[in-house]
Design an enzyme around this catalytic site. Structure first.
Site, PDB file in Angstrom:
ATOM      1  N   GLU A  12      39.443  43.434  44.648  1.00  0.00           N
ATOM      2  CA  GLU A  12      38.369  42.597  44.641  1.00  0.00           C
ATOM      3  C   GLU A  12      38.439  41.354  45.804  1.00  0.00           C
ATOM      4  O   GLU A  12      39.389  41.007  46.372  1.00  0.00           O
ATOM      5  CB  GLU A  12      38.661  41.751  43.197  1.00  0.00           C
ATOM      6  CG  GLU A  12      38.469  42.668  42.147  1.00  0.00           C
ATOM      7  CD  GLU A  12      38.536  42.230  40.678  1.00  0.00           C
ATOM      8  OE1 GLU A  12      37.840  42.879  39.990  1.00  0.00           O
ATOM      9  OE2 GLU A  12      39.501  41.324  40.564  1.00  0.00           O
ATOM     10  N   CYS A  25      41.290  31.445  40.375  1.00  0.00           N
ATOM     11  CA  CYS A  25      42.615  31.520  40.944  1.00  0.00           C
ATOM     12  C   CYS A  25      43.598  32.424  39.956  1.00  0.00           C
ATOM     13  O   CYS A  25      43.499  31.840  38.937  1.00  0.00           O
ATOM     14  CB  CYS A  25      43.111  30.304  41.451  1.00  0.00           C
ATOM     15  SG  CYS A  25      45.189  30.201  42.099  1.00  0.00           S
TER      16      CYS A  25
END
Length: 344
Positions: free
Chosen positions: A94, A335
């Site tokens: 990703e 994150c």
């Protein structure tokens, strides 16, 4: 004899110059090739009509141009885009594209999976498969540039994997991203994030680059950091801080310490005091990140007021501190939320 073809994107400009020179081709052709590959995004040697036909034939016989396929695209309400890429061996990685005013930042992956299995991060939950090649790292940026018509002007090595665990390929990728003949992205607009691989930090220090180094800290004392980040058992906090201090002194660059705040785990203001003592004697700053939980996570994010109090405590102690605004959490692109998914 069958010739084992080489991915042309695995070569830096200097390496490519030497490789084609050994085949009797003038070195300047490598610069032309870089322009065609990275600025024009051509994916077939036969379409490089500005090159002489014999050279195109030589390229076709000895090299190939690696590609990356889009398996899925998710778009956040805040415009953040998450790309699920399928590699040539059908493994999946990703990448994330983040928009902020004039800044277009791409967060890219460096490995399939991760060895280090930090408590708060999804990327290592399925273990480690392999390093990405130079070409696979660069193809994440090339795809966004060519196929999505976006032009990332900031690159952060903060996707799946530990960049410094794939040191040689990441260094080559940075050389190409920075090259005026390829992507021409300024060194200070390239950020490398590490969980603290000390030998690699020392190697990086010797390059004396102007890139940004970001170190995932997440705790100011050894026992807690080992609980959150098992890598701390291999490279303990005192040794890591010494390596960071040496890096800052040698390169004259400010180190960013990333600190994910997790409710009831590492968000006490006592830890803010300890953190200030730990890093207050050299050129550094803190980037606070509110924990982004995955659907099945037992960890929780602290209240916004606690995050602000933690920041204010650090600033009062003289530590430059910012709070990162998380983007893309509604598509699991924030994150710590990127996953390593394996088809094989």
């Amino acid at each position: 004899m069958i010739v084992q073809k080489k991915d042309i994107k695995n070569f830096t400009l200097n390496e490519l110059q030497e490789d084609i020179k050994n085949s009797g081709v003038e070195k300047y052709r490598a610069t032309q090739l870089f322009d065609l590959l990275y600025k024009k995004g051509i994916e077939d040697f036969r379409e490089m009509l500005s090159l002489p036909a014999p050279f195109r034939d030589l390229l076709q016989e000895n090299y190939y141009i690696s590609k990356i396929d889009l398996a899925n695209l998710a778009k956040s309400k805040d415009q953040t885009e998450k790309y699920l890429f399928k590699l040539e061996d059908e493994n999946l990685i990703e990448s994330v594209l983040i928009f902020s005013d004039e800044r277009v930042t791409e967060c890219i992956s460096t490995q399939i999976g991760c060895k280090y299995n930090c408590l708060f991060c999804e990327s290592g939950k399925k273990g480690f498969i392999r390093n990405l090649t130079v070409g696979e790292i660069l193809n994440q940026v090339l795809f966004v540039k060519k196929k999505m018509k976006s032009n990332p002007n900031n690159i952060v090595f903060m996707g799946i994997g530990e960049p410094l665990d794939n040191y040689d390929n990441v260094v080559k990728a940075i050389c190409i991203l920075n090259s005026k003949n390829a992507f021409n992205i300024g060194a200070r607009k390239i950020t490398l994030s590490t969980c603290g691989i000390i030998p690699a930090i020392k190697r990086l220090q010797e390059r004396n680059w102007q890139i940004e180094l970001s170190v995932s800290l997440h705790a100011p004392e050894n026992k807690l950091r080992s609980y959150l980040m098992p890598v701390n058992n291999l490279y303990p906090l005192p040794d890591l801080i010494e390596a960071c201090r040496n890096y800052a002194d040698k390169t004259n660059r400010q180190i960013t310490f990333e600190y994910i705040l997790i409710k009831g785990v590492n968000d006490s203001l006592i830890y803010a005091d300890e953190l200030a003592k730990l890093i207050g004697r050299f050129n550094s700053k803190v980037n606070l990140i509110t924990f982004n939980p995955a659907p099945d996570s037992l960890l929780q994010a602290p209240a916004a007021s606690q995050v602000k109090s933690f920041k204010n405590k650090l600033i009062a102690k003289g530590i430059p501190t910012t709070i990162r605004i998380s983007k893309g959490d509604d598509i699991s692109a924030a994150c710590g939320q990127l996953k390593s998914l394996h088809l094989k």
